[in-house]
Design an enzyme around this catalytic site. Structure first.
Site, PDB file in Angstrom:
ATOM      1  N   ARG A  87      -6.743   6.576   0.733  1.00  0.00           N
ATOM      2  CA  ARG A  87      -5.929   5.973  -0.470  1.00  0.00           C
ATOM      3  C   ARG A  87      -6.629   4.582  -0.544  1.00  0.00           C
ATOM      4  NH1 ARG A  87      -5.526  10.216  -0.418  1.00  0.00           N
ATOM      5  NH2 ARG A  87      -3.790  11.819  -0.394  1.00  0.00           N
ATOM      6  N   SER A 144       4.147  11.196  -3.076  1.00  0.00           N
ATOM      7  CA  SER A 144       4.377  10.814  -1.672  1.00  0.00           C
ATOM      8  C   SER A 144       4.533   9.401  -1.570  1.00  0.00           C
ATOM      9  CB  SER A 144       3.295  11.091  -0.986  1.00  0.00           C
ATOM     10  OG  SER A 144       2.977  12.702  -0.860  1.00  0.00           O
ATOM     11  N   GLU A 198       2.703   4.026   0.434  1.00  0.00           N
ATOM     12  CA  GLU A 198       1.577   4.557  -0.436  1.00  0.00           C
ATOM     13  C   GLU A 198       1.868   3.841  -1.816  1.00  0.00           C
ATOM     14  OE1 GLU A 198      -0.423   8.522  -2.093  1.00  0.00           O
ATOM     15  OE2 GLU A 198      -0.013   8.305   0.391  1.00  0.00           O
TER      16      GLU A 198
END
Length: 299
Positions: free
Chosen positions: A175, A225, A295
Site C-alpha cells: 500500500r 479494508s 489503511e
C-alpha cells in the site's frame, strides 16, 4: 480562497464552491470542500497547479474517493483537485501495453484489457478505485498488486512541472509507492500485460467479482479494508476474534459479513467511523497486543 476563485474564473477552469464531499467518497461521509476544481485536460491541470502554488496553497488530490475519509468539517483550507473526466483516456500502445489516464476506473481498465485478450489485471476487477489512486496506493487483491503490472507513471508536481517514474523508481511496497512521499499528481499509468484467452480472462474476473460479493458488504457504503494487514495476522480475523462483528458507534458498524470492513450502516458521520476505528484498534491491542494500522486515508 477568493483570489483563487477569481483566477480560476478568469482562466475558465471548471470549479464548484462548497461542494459536498460525501458525494465524492465511497464512504458517503464528509463536509464540503470550499473549492472543488475539475480540470478538463493536462493544460488546465498545469494552470491550476501553477495558480495554487503562486498563492502559497497546498492542493488535495482526489480520485474516486474509495479509500478516503473526509472530516465532517469538510476541506476548508486546501483546494480540491478532482482527477476525473479530463483524464479518462485509455489506449493500446503496443501489443501488450496499455496507457490509461489517472481518472480511468480500475474496473474499466480491466475490461479494456479483457477485450484486447490481455491477462494480468484480473485481480483488480472490482477494486473501486481509479488508476491513479490504485498506482498511488499499490492497490492489490487475491495475490496480485499494481506493482506486478505497472511499468511507469506520468505525473505533475505541485508546481505544474511534468515528469515520470519508471518501474525501478516507483518504489512499490505494501500500500505504498514513491508518490506516497512526494507532492505530485499522477496523470496516467502504463501497464504491461501478457497475451491471454479472452474467455479465460473473463471467467477469472467473474470469479473474483463473485468472491467479493460473497464475502464483502458491497451493499453498504464503505472504503474497503480499513486496516493494513499486520505481519503474521489478518486484521479482519483479529477484529472478529475480539467479538466486534456488528459493533456500532453512531451510524458506523463493523460489518457482520467481513470484520475487516467498517460500513456506513445508518447515516454515519466521519467521526462515527473514526471513533469505531479507534475502538477496534484499542480492543485488538488489549486482547492480542497487535496495533492495527489504518489503511484508509483521512483529510
Amino acid at each position: 480562497m477568493n483570489k483563487l476563485i477569481n483566477l480560476l474564473s478568469e482562466r475558465k477552469i471548471p470549479f464548484l464552491q462548497d461542494e459536498p464531499m460525501k458525494n465524492h467518497t465511497t464512504f458517503k461521509t464528509g463536509g464540503n470542500a470550499s473549492v472543488f476544481i475539475s480540470p478538463e485536460n493536462e493544460e488546465q491541470l498545469t494552470e491550476t497547479l501553477t495558480i495554487i502554488s503562486s498563492l502559497g496553497l497546498r492542493p488535495f488530490i482526489l480520485g474516486n474517493g474509495s479509500n478516503l475519509l473526509v472530516s465532517d468539517d469538510g476541506i476548508k483550507d486546501r483546494p480540491v483537485i478532482f482527477i476525473d473526466k479530463g483524464f479518462d483516456s485509455i489506449e493500446l500502445i503496443g501489443e501488450t501495453t496499455i496507457k490509461a489516464g489517472a481518472g480511468v476506473l480500475l474496473t474499466s481498465l480491466c475490461r479494456f484489457a479483457m477485450e484486447n485478450c490481455l491477462t494480468g489485471l484480473e485481480f483488480a476487477f472490482g477494486i473501486p478505485g481509479s488508476c491513479g489512486g490504485a498506482a498511488f496506493m499499490n492497490a492489490g487483491a487475491y495475490g496480485g498488486e499494481m506493482k506486478d503490472v505497472v511499468v511507469s507513471c506520468n505525473h505533475m508536481d505541485f508546481s505544474g512541472n511534468t515528469g515520470s517514474f519508471g518501474i525501478d523508481e516507483l518504489d512499490f511496497g505494501y500500500r505504498h509507492s514513491v508518490y506516497s512521499d512526494k507532492d505530485c499528481v499522477i496523470t496516467s499509468i502504463v501497464v504491461k500485460l501478457e497475451k491471454g484467452n479472452k474467455e479465460e480472462i473473463q471467467t477469472q474476473m467473474k470469479e473474483f467479482l463473485q468472491r467479493r460479493k460473497d464475502k464483502q458488504p458491497l451493499e453498504y457504503p464503505s472504503a474497503g479494508s480499513v486496516f493494513k494487514r499486520p505481519e503474521g495476522y489478518y486484521a479482519g480475523a483479529l477484529i472478529e476474534q475480539s467479538g466486534l462483528k456488528g459493533k456500532r458507534i453512531g451510524g458506523a458498524m463493523v460489518s457482520e459479513k467481513h470484520a475487516g470492513f467498517i460500513i456506513n450502516y445508518d447515516n454515519a458521520t466521519t467521526k462515527d467511523v473514526l471513533d469505531l476505528v479507534k475502538f477496534c484498534q484499542d480492543t485488538v491491542m488489549e486482547k492480542f497486543g497487535v496495533m492495527l494500522e489504518r489503511e484508509i486515508k483521512s483529510v
